[in-house]
Write a protein that holds these residues in place. Sequence first.
Motif, PDB file in Angstrom:
ATOM      1  N   LYS A 132       0.996  -1.302  -0.020  1.00 56.76           N
ATOM      2  CA  LYS A 132       0.016   0.019  -0.044  1.00 56.76           C
ATOM      3  C   LYS A 132       1.063   1.361  -0.016  1.00 56.76           C
ATOM      4  CE  LYS A 132      -3.942  -1.979   2.283  1.00 56.76           C
ATOM      5  NZ  LYS A 132      -4.896  -2.120   3.600  1.00 56.76           N
ATOM      6  N   GLY A 136       0.964   4.275  -2.814  1.00 60.25           N
ATOM      7  CA  GLY A 136       0.956   5.537  -2.439  1.00 60.25           C
ATOM      8  C   GLY A 136       1.782   6.457  -2.959  1.00 60.25           C
ATOM      9  N   SER A 140       2.025   9.782  -5.779  1.00 63.90           N
ATOM     10  CA  SER A 140       2.418  10.795  -5.654  1.00 63.90           C
ATOM     11  C   SER A 140       3.389  11.432  -6.519  1.00 63.90           C
ATOM     12  CB  SER A 140       2.818  11.173  -4.054  1.00 63.90           C
ATOM     13  OG  SER A 140       3.957  10.519  -3.991  1.00 63.90           O
TER      14      SER A 140
ATOM     15  N   GLN B 140      -8.826   6.782  -4.848  1.00 63.55           N
ATOM     16  CA  GLN B 140      -7.886   6.933  -3.837  1.00 63.55           C
ATOM     17  C   GLN B 140      -6.518   7.205  -4.551  1.00 63.55           C
ATOM     18  OE1 GLN B 140      -9.602   4.045  -4.263  1.00 63.55           O
ATOM     19  NE2 GLN B 140     -10.309   3.028  -2.199  1.00 63.55           N
ATOM     20  N   GLY B 141      -6.025   6.402  -5.625  1.00 67.36           N
ATOM     21  CA  GLY B 141      -4.912   6.622  -6.237  1.00 67.36           C
ATOM     22  C   GLY B 141      -4.753   8.047  -6.871  1.00 67.36           C
ATOM     23  N   ILE B 144      -4.773  10.840  -4.265  1.00 67.60           N
ATOM     24  CA  ILE B 144      -3.140  10.978  -3.766  1.00 67.60           C
ATOM     25  C   ILE B 144      -2.297  11.683  -4.747  1.00 67.60           C
ATOM     26  CG2 ILE B 144      -1.133   9.659  -3.244  1.00 67.60           C
ATOM     27  CD1 ILE B 144      -2.680   7.593  -1.710  1.00 67.60           C
ATOM     28  N   ALA B 165       1.486  10.966   1.291  1.00 70.17           N
ATOM     29  CA  ALA B 165       1.186   9.891   0.281  1.00 70.17           C
ATOM     30  C   ALA B 165       1.116   8.285   0.934  1.00 70.17           C
ATOM     31  CB  ALA B 165       1.889   9.883  -0.848  1.00 70.17           C
ATOM     32  N   ALA B 166       2.209   8.059   1.574  1.00 72.08           N
ATOM     33  CA  ALA B 166       2.112   6.665   2.225  1.00 72.08           C
ATOM     34  C   ALA B 166       0.992   6.527   3.325  1.00 72.08           C
ATOM     35  CB  ALA B 166       3.651   6.734   2.883  1.00 72.08           C
ATOM     36  N   LEU B 168      -1.637   8.227   3.659  1.00 76.49           N
ATOM     37  CA  LEU B 168      -2.990   8.297   2.767  1.00 76.49           C
ATOM     38  C   LEU B 168      -3.324   6.875   2.295  1.00 76.49           C
ATOM     39  CD1 LEU B 168      -3.614  11.800   1.049  1.00 76.49           C
ATOM     40  CD2 LEU B 168      -5.138  10.618   2.699  1.00 76.49           C
ATOM     41  N   ALA B 169      -2.374   6.337   1.679  1.00 75.15           N
ATOM     42  CA  ALA B 169      -2.468   5.153   1.195  1.00 75.15           C
ATOM     43  C   ALA B 169      -2.582   3.773   2.251  1.00 75.15           C
ATOM     44  CB  ALA B 169      -1.072   4.702   0.326  1.00 75.15           C
ATOM     45  N   PHE B 173      -6.403   2.937   0.782  1.00 73.15           N
ATOM     46  CA  PHE B 173      -6.302   1.761   0.067  1.00 73.15           C
ATOM     47  C   PHE B 173      -6.876   0.468   0.888  1.00 73.15           C
ATOM     48  CE2 PHE B 173      -2.577   3.118  -2.447  1.00 73.15           C
ATOM     49  CZ  PHE B 173      -3.265   3.763  -3.538  1.00 73.15           C
TER      50      PHE B 173
END
Lengths: 199, 188
Positions: A132, A136, A140, B140-141, B144, B165-166, B168-169, B173
């Motif tokens: 995940k 993410g 970005s 979601q992606g 971000i 970003a990490a 949020l992922a 996700f």
Amino acid sequence: MTARGWVLAGVVAASILLVPLTFAPILTTLNLVLMKVDLLAFGGGFTTIPLIQREVVDRFGWVTTKEFIDGIALGQVTPGPIVITATFVGYLLGGPLGGIVATLGILLPSFLMVVAISPYFDRLRASPKFNKVIGGVLGSFVGLLLTVTIRFAANVHWDWAHLVLAGGAFIALLLSVDLLWVVLVSILASAAMFTWLGH
Amino acid sequence: VERIALRTLFASFVRLGATAYGGPAMMAYLRQVCVGRRQWLTEQEFKDGMALCHLIPGATMMQMSTYVGYRLRGMPGATVAAIGFTLPAFLLMVGLSAAYFAFGDLAPVRAVFAGLGAIVVAIILNACVSLGRTVVHGWQGGLIAALAFGALALRVNLLLVLLGAALLALLLFRINPSPAVVEKSGKR
């Protein structure tokens, strides 16, 4: 890797850092900065470009945006990794020694990572959290690449000829034409434009 | 098992490094050499290496060379393979940089680089689109990517953007993004 191997790798890494320090402190900074970039360069290849740009153009101002774009163009003509653009930046800063330092900086962490992570990779790959996080970060990077596209576009003196060149290249790339051909044809087209149109 | 000479390893990777244009094509060529022709690695070993090199940060093809060298001859093999793969590009780039220094101000050269500047815009935009296609699935992606773009436009520190970003992922996700998604995103 054995304990002896790690000590050896550490000594090599330290000497790579310290040797340029005695010649030119700026190269040590460049080395550290590129190592940081390499450690963040998920997705490989093109995501490295905006990461390098942020450091060497925006933060330190070692090279101009135009020089950096020229370096990327040269990086497309050479075979091998795209990150070789770092070598160009290093050369501009410190000649052949700068080129060597930059190349080591941008490649050494990813080299050591392969050796260090490969024994634990199965566990890492199975971890949903890890996957995940990478998803993410890569998401970005899409935003990051768009930012740098706009920056580079602002640096081009757009006229119809350059619009045709860029548009043609973009369509060719979308149609999966080989990057090398796109670049070679563009070089010829640019030279022809210069000769006939007096650009 | 016969031990592969470091010299052979070096020569093979110099040849690969001198002809390596474009990631996926080169990966196929490396597989053909390592798994098919020379039988240095099994198909599964090669696939594991590919997954590793695509997932961790860094220059993918150089890392793949390192992986193959490491599998065959440990640390010396890894070093020889990585140097061999990088050497042609490095030498050519130093030569081109020297030429750029010497002739970069000549009018025809500047004209060619002005044209190439436009091409670089197209190349990076294409990289952005193809990365987007492989990694952005669902809102979601997209969110971000959009937030990262906005934050970077506002000059937020890059490390903070990546950290955000990490996080949020992890929050957003629901399903595990397939490793294949990550594998395809690697360019070179």
